[in-house]
Write a protein that holds these residues in place. Structure first.
Motif, PDB file in Angstrom:
ATOM      1  N   UNK A   1       0.737  -1.239  -0.054  1.00 31.58           N
ATOM      2  CA  UNK A   1       0.098   0.359   0.273  1.00 31.58           C
ATOM      3  C   UNK A   1       0.880   1.347   0.068  1.00 31.58           C
ATOM      4  N   UNK A   2       2.297   1.466   0.372  1.00 30.14           N
ATOM      5  CA  UNK A   2       2.790   2.968   0.483  1.00 30.14           C
ATOM      6  C   UNK A   2       3.121   2.117  -0.365  1.00 30.14           C
ATOM      7  N   UNK A   3       4.521   1.580  -1.081  1.00 35.12           N
ATOM      8  CA  UNK A   3       4.778   1.621  -2.059  1.00 35.12           C
ATOM      9  C   UNK A   3       3.867   1.988  -3.236  1.00 35.12           C
ATOM     10  N   UNK A   4       2.475   1.678  -3.031  1.00 39.89           N
ATOM     11  CA  UNK A   4       1.397   2.460  -4.443  1.00 39.89           C
ATOM     12  C   UNK A   4       1.357   3.214  -4.140  1.00 39.89           C
ATOM     13  N   UNK A   5       0.794   3.844  -2.961  1.00 34.84           N
ATOM     14  CA  UNK A   5       0.478   4.685  -2.786  1.00 34.84           C
ATOM     15  C   UNK A   5       1.774   5.864  -3.441  1.00 34.84           C
ATOM     16  N   UNK A   6       3.221   5.962  -2.237  1.00 36.27           N
ATOM     17  CA  UNK A   6       4.254   6.906  -2.887  1.00 36.27           C
ATOM     18  C   UNK A   6       3.788   6.273  -4.489  1.00 36.27           C
ATOM     19  N   UNK A   7       3.619   5.583  -5.225  1.00 39.11           N
ATOM     20  CA  UNK A   7       4.034   5.845  -7.014  1.00 39.11           C
ATOM     21  C   UNK A   7       2.461   6.389  -7.018  1.00 39.11           C
ATOM     22  N   UNK A   8       1.624   6.893  -6.905  1.00 35.76           N
ATOM     23  CA  UNK A   8       0.615   7.068  -7.247  1.00 35.76           C
ATOM     24  C   UNK A   8       0.759   9.135  -6.664  1.00 35.76           C
ATOM     25  N   UNK A   9       1.512   9.666  -5.882  1.00 35.40           N
ATOM     26  CA  UNK A   9       1.641  10.804  -6.285  1.00 35.40           C
ATOM     27  C   UNK A   9       3.009  11.604  -6.429  1.00 35.40           C
TER      28      UNK A   9
ATOM     29  N   UNK B   1       7.537   3.201 -13.982  1.00 36.81           N
ATOM     30  CA  UNK B   1       8.418   3.856 -13.146  1.00 36.81           C
ATOM     31  C   UNK B   1       8.281   4.109 -11.772  1.00 36.81           C
ATOM     32  N   UNK B   2       6.968   4.821 -11.737  1.00 33.72           N
ATOM     33  CA  UNK B   2       7.002   5.265 -10.261  1.00 33.72           C
ATOM     34  C   UNK B   2       6.389   4.765  -8.904  1.00 33.72           C
ATOM     35  N   UNK B   3       6.586   3.402  -9.515  1.00 36.65           N
ATOM     36  CA  UNK B   3       6.252   1.654  -8.558  1.00 36.65           C
ATOM     37  C   UNK B   3       8.208   1.253  -7.949  1.00 36.65           C
ATOM     38  N   UNK B   4       8.999   1.575  -8.999  1.00 41.75           N
ATOM     39  CA  UNK B   4       9.774   0.143  -9.325  1.00 41.75           C
ATOM     40  C   UNK B   4      10.936   1.435  -7.886  1.00 41.75           C
ATOM     41  N   UNK B   5      11.022   2.457  -8.060  1.00 37.24           N
ATOM     42  CA  UNK B   5      11.944   2.809  -6.418  1.00 37.24           C
ATOM     43  C   UNK B   5      11.212   2.354  -5.154  1.00 37.24           C
ATOM     44  N   UNK B   6      10.096   2.115  -4.828  1.00 39.35           N
ATOM     45  CA  UNK B   6       9.552   2.004  -4.354  1.00 39.35           C
ATOM     46  C   UNK B   6       9.575   0.590  -3.865  1.00 39.35           C
ATOM     47  N   UNK B   7       9.069  -0.269  -4.838  1.00 38.77           N
ATOM     48  CA  UNK B   7       9.176  -1.768  -4.173  1.00 38.77           C
ATOM     49  C   UNK B   7      11.174  -2.273  -4.238  1.00 38.77           C
TER      50      UNK B   7
END
Length: 368
Positions: free
Chosen positions: A300-308, A321-327
């Motif tokens: 949930x945190x990774x996806x929320x950060x990606x959406x931001x 590219x929006x979720x790669x760094x969070x993962x």
């Protein structure tokens, strides 16, 4: 003068459950004709419906707060209707706190009687403290006493919550033994006691995976009925959980709608599940597991950060590219061992998977 813009700006970031879902609780109370335990706002049936979701006779849709086995919720609610306290046990990210909050909101209409467990939680947080100015001026008195959330719950017949019980030092944990067994809290300085009235109970959460936990004594554990919250059984269930929570959080943060990013949500969940379980979804390839938990909460945190990222630095559509760094941040907790695990997974699984080329390239770019 209050304008819509000012109202939006002063809106709390995360309302308490009883405020965020007040319309559902009100509709359930109106439709609920079943027996209610003392001081409960809803019957056990209505509390379970509030958590699991459903449609009422008047057409009101109750959104599910917990997606998982119905029996788990029924046992938890039934426990609170007895004199046994409830311990929600599970690995990090299994919605223990979320379930605890919503249970308290549905049962007592107030989820804020909370003790947050840490290594520094003192005994006063569970029992009571003192207003030292009044104590020094007038000596021990009721006016000088500062009740804990547990004491207030006992006096008012409410539900108290203790988060991360196993984080609390063992000697402080055992302060609960008398409260849970005798339903009384002595105040020896005043020669008095607070006795729990009907409706009082306590929900604690704990996990035994993280470092720094303090095992519960057998005496304290016997005072609880333990309900284990499992990880989501299927990928579809986990995707549903992540999408719902991200959508709720996104509305508060003015982020893009979740449906635009369902493909990436499923990808994040797939990666987390495969690394967590040590095998790919088709069962054909074994993979190494990293040191972290890779829980649903972290997804949930990774996806929320990606959406931001997509909202503020992209076109509003969630992309690899929006979720790669969070993962990468979630997987690589140990820079040495976990990085090897992640790189092997990228090359052996992600690189060869149809339709994942963009995701592979995005992950390679952030993996240095």
């Amino acid at each position: 003068m209050t304008t819509p813009e000012n109202a939006r700006r002063t809106q709390v970031l995360r309302p308490h459950a009883e405020d965020a879902f007040a319309h559902e609780l009100k509709a359930l109370a109106a439709a609920d004709d079943r027996p209610r335990p003392a001081r409960w706002k809803l019957s056990p049936w209505a509390v379970a419906t509030y958590l699991l979701g459903g449609t009422l006779g008047d057409g009101t849709v109750i959104t599910p707060k917990y997606i998982g086995p119905r029996r788990i919720v029924e046992v938890a609610v039934t426990t609170l209707a007895t004199d046994r306290a409830l311990l929600l046990l599970g690995v990090p990210g299994t919605a223990k706190t979320w379930v605890s909050e919503h249970l308290a909101a549905a049962v007592s209409g107030d989820s804020t009687l909370l003790v947050q467990g840490t290594a520094g939680t003192p005994e006063e947080a569970i029992r009571y403290g003192w207003n030292y100015a009044r104590l020094l001026a007038h000596g021990p008195s009721r006016e000088a006493l500062v009740p804990s959330p547990v004491m207030r719950a006992m006096a008012d017949g409410m539900t108290a919550r203790v988060e991360e019980l196993t984080r609390i030092p063992a000697d402080v944990q055992d302060t609960l033994i008398t409260v849970l067994s005798e339903k009384t809290l002595p105040i020896p300085e005043l020669g008095e006691e607070v006795q729990a009235v009907g409706g009082f109970n306590l929900i604690a959460t704990a996990n035994d995976r993280d470092r720094g936990v303090n095992e519960l004594s057998s005496a304290l554990r016997r005072r609880f009925n333990t309900v284990v919250l499992p990880l989501p059984a299927t990928a579809d269930a986990e995707v549903d959980i992540v999408a719902r929570r991200v959508d709720q959080m996104g509305r508060a943060l003015d982020l893009p709608a979740v449906p635009e990013g369902l493909e990436e949500i499923r990808r994040v969940v797939t990666v987390f599940r495969e690394l967590r379980e040590g095998v790919t979804g088709d069962g054909r390839t074994k993979v190494k597991t990293p040191s972290g938990t890779l829980s649903t909460a972290e997804a949930i945190s990774v996806v929320t950060g990606g959406l931001a990222l997509a909202a503020h630095f992209g076109d509003g559509v969630l992309r690899p590219s929006d979720v790669a760094a969070g993962i990468l941040g979630a997987v690589v907790r140990d820079p040495a061992a976990d990085k090897v695990v992640w790189q092997e997974y990228l090359e052996a699984v992600v690189r060869e998977r149809d339709g994942w080329k963009d995701f592979y390239r995005a992950c390679r770019e952030v993996t240095v």
